[in-house]
Design an enzyme around this catalytic site. Structure first.
Site, PDB file in Angstrom:
ATOM      1  N   MET A 164       0.864  -1.166   0.000  1.00  0.00           N
ATOM      2  CA  MET A 164       0.000   0.000   0.000  1.00  0.00           C
ATOM      3  C   MET A 164       0.911   1.230   0.000  1.00  0.00           C
ATOM      4  O   MET A 164       1.617   1.478   0.979  1.00  0.00           O
ATOM      5  CB  MET A 164      -0.903  -0.024   1.240  1.00  0.00           C
ATOM      6  CG  MET A 164      -1.889   1.113   1.326  1.00  0.00           C
ATOM      7  SD  MET A 164      -3.204   0.793   2.529  1.00  0.00           S
ATOM      8  CE  MET A 164      -2.271   0.577   4.031  1.00  0.00           C
ATOM      9  N   TYR A 441       1.963   3.050  12.414  1.00  0.00           N
ATOM     10  CA  TYR A 441       1.592   2.795  11.018  1.00  0.00           C
ATOM     11  C   TYR A 441       0.126   2.413  10.881  1.00  0.00           C
ATOM     12  O   TYR A 441      -0.539   2.063  11.836  1.00  0.00           O
ATOM     13  CB  TYR A 441       2.520   1.821  10.318  1.00  0.00           C
ATOM     14  CG  TYR A 441       2.787   0.434  10.868  1.00  0.00           C
ATOM     15  CD1 TYR A 441       1.972  -0.206  11.776  1.00  0.00           C
ATOM     16  CD2 TYR A 441       3.910  -0.257  10.404  1.00  0.00           C
ATOM     17  CE1 TYR A 441       2.253  -1.481  12.214  1.00  0.00           C
ATOM     18  CE2 TYR A 441       4.201  -1.535  10.823  1.00  0.00           C
ATOM     19  CZ  TYR A 441       3.368  -2.143  11.732  1.00  0.00           C
ATOM     20  OH  TYR A 441       3.644  -3.416  12.153  1.00  0.00           O
ATOM     21  N   GLU A 442      -0.353   2.591   9.641  1.00  0.00           N
ATOM     22  CA  GLU A 442      -1.777   2.461   9.299  1.00  0.00           C
ATOM     23  C   GLU A 442      -2.641   3.460  10.075  1.00  0.00           C
ATOM     24  O   GLU A 442      -3.790   3.172  10.392  1.00  0.00           O
ATOM     25  CB  GLU A 442      -2.280   1.026   9.525  1.00  0.00           C
ATOM     26  CG  GLU A 442      -1.491  -0.029   8.805  1.00  0.00           C
ATOM     27  CD  GLU A 442      -1.304   0.259   7.321  1.00  0.00           C
ATOM     28  OE1 GLU A 442      -2.158   0.953   6.737  1.00  0.00           O
ATOM     29  OE2 GLU A 442      -0.296  -0.187   6.752  1.00  0.00           O
ATOM     30  N   GLY A 443      -2.089   4.609  10.364  1.00  0.00           N
ATOM     31  CA  GLY A 443      -2.828   5.660  11.056  1.00  0.00           C
ATOM     32  C   GLY A 443      -2.496   5.672  12.528  1.00  0.00           C
ATOM     33  O   GLY A 443      -2.744   4.706  13.248  1.00  0.00           O
TER      34      GLY A 443
END
Length: 594
Positions: A164, A441-443
């Site tokens: 991603m 990570y991932e927000g």
């Protein structure tokens, strides 16, 4: 060295006793997910993670990934590629994937305990297949027919992995600022140019191809986030019939040197007019990417859970074995030179804190996964709608709370070892270092909190919260006369009502002052997480009491729940006080004073 033994007994308790997996999966049409099949998958998952992945955890930390500047190639730590080959041979990448593309079609509720065991055994290794599932979901829901045919089958069977590609050096959360460009070509493809950073598994030696899902802007794109499109850009070019061709203009420019997860390749990826294809509609890429991102957020929450459980296992073992001083009330083991440290109240405080957060968090995370199955398979439209609203509300809570609790638990577990926890010998410091990334990570936790308050509570008017409050109310009514739950029902009912009141008050203040959203969001998220765990602990006690499990198991659940209600749930009081203090306490100091 830290050890790991998959907690199959508590996993089965969470699945079968608390969540009622057997009747649920039968009702949803998962005919192949019988108890025998589920148990067989869990047993084999436990074997693979304990005997193949766990021994490589320290290897990955000490040796890490290698980077060849001349070629841009990345080498994984010794044993990682061989373990991945076993993973593929075992059919694990296809476990919950769509049978139309080679998947086994088993429920997501079965996939999460396998994911937990992988992350507990070897978090860095688990990052390589991590985003393949999200890439699969994005292409499945938003890709063209030829894209699904060309990319999904090799992703599902594990021959390829996915990434991603969002973040750029000058922008992380604010994706509207991205500079990566996509120029249309006459053949229907696009030339993708730009640089992405922090790309997990962006380059490695495990598979023959890597499928990058890349956010970029078309030449005529509107400004900001409304001008973002999504593109599939493989490392090796892929034709419309699925044939893999020559190397694409995609190159790893560097790998990051990190605090933890040394065995995971975190890459800078350069796209130099690389061949890519639009996924979904132009300028609608953010919506497509969120399909992938929400899947990844739940997965990262499980990473925090897995690390917490491994840390707790090792701390409990050490606390039973380490002799130091005498129990405050007198020697428990007079035949020994000292008592084991598990007799000391403060050690027990740390162990019980970890235990309460791990075992309660496990049910919270597994329940979220079950909602994915309900959304995709329930016959009743209202049930699917409620599950979708509840999953949206729970996703930021699962991601943020399980990872923040992962940091707390790994540090508590390290503390139980004293100075021995700080040195490498016991492996506890690696768990603490590895856990730290999960909150980022991932927000980040702050981003999850803003999503919870700004979108799920305010924009969507608390739709998912209403579903959860209804669950709590129904449970409390059902067990109001259950003597085994006397200590839990009244406090839980009151907590739910206070949660509803606090939510309404916050929404009212946010309408008058937008700063209230950011000022209250993190405290509101944790307040919500602790109330959610109170519900699942009460449910766990009810399930244990109704089961045929041994009395010592029931006692452990009951006493851990009592500890949670008495010593952890009161954290909500501090979070509520912080919320009610308002935004002025944060915003009054001038910017230039910082």
């Amino acid at each position: 060295m830290s050890q790991y033994q998959p907690p199959l007994s508590d996993i089965r308790f969470a699945l079968y006793d608390v969540l009622g997996a057997e009747p649920l999966l039968a009702r949803l049409g998962f005919a192949d997910a019988t108890r025998d099949i589920v148990d067989a998958v869990l047993e084999e998952g436990a074997r693979f993670t304990a005997t193949v992945l766990a021994p490589l955890n320290r290897v990955g930390d000490e040796i890490g990934c290698s980077y060849d500047k001349a070629t841009g190639e990345v080498g994984t730590p010794p044993g990682f590629r061989e373990a991945y080959n076993q993973y593929v041979e075992g059919g694990w990448p296809a476990l919950t994937a769509d049978p139309a593309y080679g998947g086994q079609g088993l429920p997501h509720l079965l996939g999460v305990p396998v994911k937990e065991m992988i992350d507990a055994a070897n978090l860095a290794w688990g990052n390589f297949p991590l985003l393949s599932h999200g890439a699969t979901e994005a292409l499945l829901h938003h890709g063209e027919d030829w894209q699904r045919e060309a990319f999904l089958k090799p992703l599902v069977d594990g021959r390829w992995t996915g990434t991603m590609c969002l973040t750029e050096a000058h922008c992380g959360t604010d994706l509207g600022l991205i500079r990566t460009r996509a120029v249309p070509r006459d053949d229907g493809s696009h030339a993708i140019s730009g640089t992405k950073i922090f790309i997990t598994a962006g380059e490695h030696d495990m598979t023959g191809n890597i499928v990058h899902l890349v956010l970029a802007k078309l030449p005529d794109a509107p400004a900001g986030s409304r001008g973002i499109s999504l593109f599939v850009v493989p490392k090796m070019r892929v034709s419309r019939d699925g044939t893999m061709g020559e190397r694409n203009a995609v190159r790893c420019g560097a790998i990051e040197h990190k605090m933890g997860i040394h065995g995971s390749a975190t890459c800078v990826i350069n796209f130099d007019e690389a061949e890519g294809y639009l996924v979904g509609e132009p300028n609608k890429g953010l919506m497509a990417m969120f399909t992938m991102m929400n899947t990844a957020r739940l997965a990262v929450g499980l990473q925090g859970l897995g690390l917490s459980d491994r840390a707790l296992q090792n701390a409990q073992r050490y606390a039973r074995e380490r002799l130091q001083s005498r129990a405050p009330g007198g020697a428990r083991h007079p035949e020994k030179p000292a008592d084991p440290i598990v007799v000391h109240p403060d050690v027990r405080r740390m162990l019980l804190t970890c235990r309460a957060l791990v075992e309660g968090g496990r049910v919270l995370g597994y329940h979220a996964a079950s909602l994915v199955d309900i959304i995709g398979n329930a016959a009743d439209e209202a049930e699917r709608r409620d599950a979708d609203a509840l999953l949206g509300f729970l996703t930021p809570i699962v991601k943020a709370c399980l990872t923040e609790w992962g940091v707390e638990c790994t540090y508590h577990a390290l503390q139980c070892f004293g100075g021995h926890g700080y040195i490498r010998e016991h492996g506890m410091e690696q768990l603490a270092r590895d856990a730290r990334i999960t909150t980022l990570y991932e927000g980040t936790t702050g981003i999850q909190a803003l999503d919870l308050v700004g979108r799920k509570l305010l924009q969507l008017q608390g739709e998912g919260l209403r579903v959860f409050l209804g669950m709590i109310e129904s449970f409390c009514n059902e067990h109001a006369a259950n003597p085994a739950l006397d200590a839990f029902i009244a406090p839980l009912r009151q907590q739910a009502r206070d949660w509803a009141t606090l939510s309404r008050e916050l929404a009212t203040r946010a309408q008058a002052n937008p700063d209230e959203i950011g000022a209250a969001s993190v405290d509101y998220l944790f307040y919500s997480g602790y109330v959610a765990l109170a519900y699942w602990w009460a449910r766990s006690v009810a399930a244990a009491e109704a089961s045929t499990r041994p009395e010592d198991f029931k006692t452990a659940k009951r006493e851990t729940a009592r500890f949670y209600y008495s010593r952890i749930l009161p954290r909500t009081l501090a979070h509520r006080a912080a919320i009610e203090a308002g935004a002025d306490t944060l915003m009054a100091l001038p910017d230039e004073a910082f």
